[in-house]
Scaffold this motif. Sequence first.
Motif, PDB file in Angstrom:
ATOM      1  N   SER A   1       0.588  -1.177  -0.017  1.00 53.45           N
ATOM      2  CA  SER A   1       0.177  -0.416  -0.238  1.00 53.45           C
ATOM      3  C   SER A   1       0.877   1.650  -0.098  1.00 53.45           C
ATOM      4  O   SER A   1       0.535   2.355  -0.551  1.00 53.45           O
TER       5      SER A   1
ATOM      6  N   MET B   1      -0.139   3.647  -3.130  1.00 53.65           N
ATOM      7  CA  MET B   1      -1.266   5.004  -3.016  1.00 53.65           C
ATOM      8  C   MET B   1      -0.047   5.841  -2.428  1.00 53.65           C
ATOM      9  O   MET B   1       0.895   5.761  -1.886  1.00 53.65           O
TER      10      MET B   1
ATOM     11  N   TRP C   1      -6.908   4.211   3.712  1.00 50.40           N
ATOM     12  CA  TRP C   1      -6.190   4.265   2.332  1.00 50.40           C
ATOM     13  C   TRP C   1      -7.417   3.743   0.976  1.00 50.40           C
ATOM     14  O   TRP C   1      -8.607   3.898   1.926  1.00 50.40           O
TER      15      TRP C   1
ATOM     16  N   GLY D   1      -7.416   1.687  -0.695  1.00 49.29           N
ATOM     17  CA  GLY D   1      -7.403   0.342  -1.463  1.00 49.29           C
ATOM     18  C   GLY D   1      -8.230  -0.644  -1.108  1.00 49.29           C
ATOM     19  O   GLY D   1     -10.233   0.342  -2.101  1.00 49.29           O
TER      20      GLY D   1
END
Length: 159
Positions: free
Chosen positions: A121, A125, A139, A141
């Motif tokens: 991630s 991200m 975040w 995802g």
Amino acid sequence: MNFPEDRPRFVCDVHLGKLARFLRLLGFDTVYRNDLGDDEIVLLARGEGRIALTRDGGILADRTIRTYRPGSIVPEEQLRDLLEVFRLRETCRPFSRCLDCNGDVEPVEREAVIHRVPPRSGRVMNAFWQCRGCGKIYWHGSHYDRMRQRLAEWGIPGG
């Protein structure tokens, strides 16, 4: 119904944990702990102007606070009921509260949290948010995509 800032605040009893998470997902200030007793719920509702969501007859009988009894035992049906009864759809602010602690979630610099997220991630991200209460990092995802789909199913703007 008129509420402060046109947004009701809730306190959920021990049996409504999933409903509390759904309300937090929609951005509503919702107190929930699985160890809250009836007296604490009443004090919170009275002291903070919260609506007590419960199926408990003792709390529902207290005429010094606002209460609401969801008709269903199914959390998604309870939420749909609340969305209608309190006309919540237009005042939702999805993803603005922590699902775990109810704190406010705000954008945070990637560099400040990159060491606290899974490596994959962190690599893919660029945008992150953090709870001001417990510090949890969020975040966009795959879990976020599933939650957005659920919002759309509930008829939530921006879902």
